[in-house]
Design a protein around this motif. Structure first.
Motif, PDB file in Angstrom:
ATOM      1  N   VAL A  48       0.850  -1.200   0.000  1.00 45.18           N
ATOM      2  CA  VAL A  48       0.000   0.000   0.000  1.00 45.18           C
ATOM      3  C   VAL A  48       0.881   1.243   0.000  1.00 45.18           C
ATOM      4  O   VAL A  48       0.572   2.238  -0.649  1.00 45.18           O
ATOM      5  N   GLY A  49       2.026   1.168   0.709  1.00 45.44           N
ATOM      6  CA  GLY A  49       2.922   2.321   0.792  1.00 45.44           C
ATOM      7  C   GLY A  49       3.640   2.539  -0.536  1.00 45.44           C
ATOM      8  O   GLY A  49       3.999   1.583  -1.226  1.00 45.44           O
ATOM      9  N   ARG A  84       6.279   3.325   8.875  1.00 49.43           N
ATOM     10  CA  ARG A  84       7.596   3.339   8.241  1.00 49.43           C
ATOM     11  C   ARG A  84       8.619   3.824   9.273  1.00 49.43           C
ATOM     12  O   ARG A  84       8.333   4.765  10.030  1.00 49.43           O
ATOM     13  N   HIS A 131       9.110  -6.270   9.842  1.00 42.76           N
ATOM     14  CA  HIS A 131       8.201  -5.653   8.861  1.00 42.76           C
ATOM     15  C   HIS A 131       7.193  -6.683   8.325  1.00 42.76           C
ATOM     16  O   HIS A 131       7.242  -7.077   7.157  1.00 42.76           O
TER      17      HIS A 131
HETATM   18  C1  DGY Z   1       2.916  -1.969   2.615  1.00 38.07           C
HETATM   19  O1  DGY Z   1       2.035  -2.571   2.003  1.00 38.07           O
HETATM   20  O2  DGY Z   1       3.178  -0.781   2.406  1.00 38.07           O
HETATM   21  C2  DGY Z   1       3.692  -2.763   3.614  1.00 38.07           C
HETATM   22  O3  DGY Z   1       4.319  -1.977   4.564  1.00 38.07           O
HETATM   23  C3  DGY Z   1       4.720  -3.606   2.899  1.00 38.07           C
HETATM   24  O4  DGY Z   1       5.748  -2.782   2.415  1.00 38.07           O
END
Ligand code: DGY
Length: 327
Positions: free
Chosen positions: A78-79, A244, A292
């Motif tokens: 998603v990020g 993050r 993560h």
């Molecule tokens: C996202 O989906 O952004 C998670 O943090 C995996 O990078």
């Protein structure tokens, strides 16, 4: 679907079913730039790629300059902080991502970190595993309640709302949030009306027993949790980051833990990932560190890969993506 087979570069492992979907209609090269032995193949494929699919690798402007034919990047995340948004906009490259399918899983992970940090579950599990449970534990290993405590959420997007539901409806927690805009709860989450309140950042930090970050990383949020912010938190508060690492000044966080200002921290993300072996956060007695894994369940990672593959196929076929990031 377009009959013309296009060049696709897969820069992270993709489930076989999704790879099959891509290979059925396009020429596909799988090459992970993090693996030294695949780097040359990655660079060669980048030079001819019309579509990229993958995640967790910084695709900076210099790298993209070596992809002159590129039309679309489909991120399995998603990020979108790994991509140079302005350069993509200028070149008219579509950026797709995977919002929605990972919301509940990521909120579960953040809530798990809240539980682990508050109830000291990692320490207690290690106490048993390492053979120290010889008599009933005493106060020195007691945790703190989660139910009824005030949770401050930084960012009230999809994941923030899912976290707020868990806290307010499941654990009876008053919830505060800080976001750029006040959220229209009556429209977006009527079940949270009267249970979730907007606050300025300093007010939220001063009033919350637990602060959880679920903000995207942007120029505005980078370094948001610095020494000043930690000094505004309640003495003995808990800090959790599921967003993050770069949103947090890790030196300031360590200082807040070591000075006793914070009781504990639960972290799924770090400034440098994988977390360097010499990071003081790795073995800190009051830090629960995860690798993560916000969205890392079998079901959700499969759903993300499927959505990212559909995004890529659709854009290469001249159709609208299921989710493209507004550039
Ligand atoms: C996202 O989906 O952004 C998670 O943090 C995996 O990078």
């Amino acid at each position: 679907m377009s009959a013309v087979r296009q060049q696709v570069l897969v820069f992270r492992e993709l489930p076989a079913a999704q790879l099959d979907r891509l290979q059925a209609v396009h020429e596909v090269c799988v090459a992970d730039p993090r693996r030294p032995e695949q780097r040359a193949a990655f660079e060669a494929a980048l030079g001819r790629a019309q579509g990229l699919i993958g995640s967790s690798y910084p695709m900076d402007e210099a790298l993209l300059a070596r992809a002159p034919a590129l039309r679309v990047i489909s991120s399995i995340s998603v990020g979108v902080d790994n991509y140079p948004l302005q350069a993509l906009r200028q070149r008219g490259i579509t950026l797709c991502h995977t919002p929605g399918v990972l919301t509940e899983t990521t909120a579960d992970t953040v809530f798990a970190l809240i539980m682990m940090s508050s109830r000291r579950l990692l320490e207690l599990a290690l106490h048993v595993r390492e053979g120290h449970w010889q008599r009933n534990i005493g106060e020195s290993l007691f945790g703190r309640d989660v139910h009824g405590k005030t949770l401050g959420i930084l960012g009230l997007g999809r994941i923030g709302l899912a976290l707020a539901r868990r806290a307010a409806l499941g654990f009876g927690m008053p919830v505060l949030y800080h976001a750029r805009h006040e959220v229209d709860l009556a429209a977006e989450a009527p079940e949270l009306l009267g249970r979730v309140q907007h606050r300025g950042l300093d007010e939220l930090l001063a009033q919350s027993d637990i602060v959880a970050v679920v903000l995207p990383l942007t120029a505005q949020t980078r370094g948001l949790m610095d020494a000043r912010a930690f000094s505004r938190m309640k003495p003995g508060a808990i800090f959790v980051n599921g967003a993050r690492g770069a949103i947090v000044d890790e030196g300031a966080l360590l200082q807040a833990l070591d000075s006793g200002r914070l009781a504990a921290a639960g972290l799924d993300v770090f400034a440098t990932e994988p977390l360097p072996l010499d990071s003081p956060l790795r073995c800190h007695p009051r830090v629960t560190a995860l690798p993560h894994v916000g969205s890392a369940t079998l079901e959700t990672r499969e759903a993300m890969a499927e959505m990212a593959t559909s995004n890529l196929l659709r854009v290469l076929a001249g159709q609208t993506a299921l989710a493209s990031y507004p550039l």
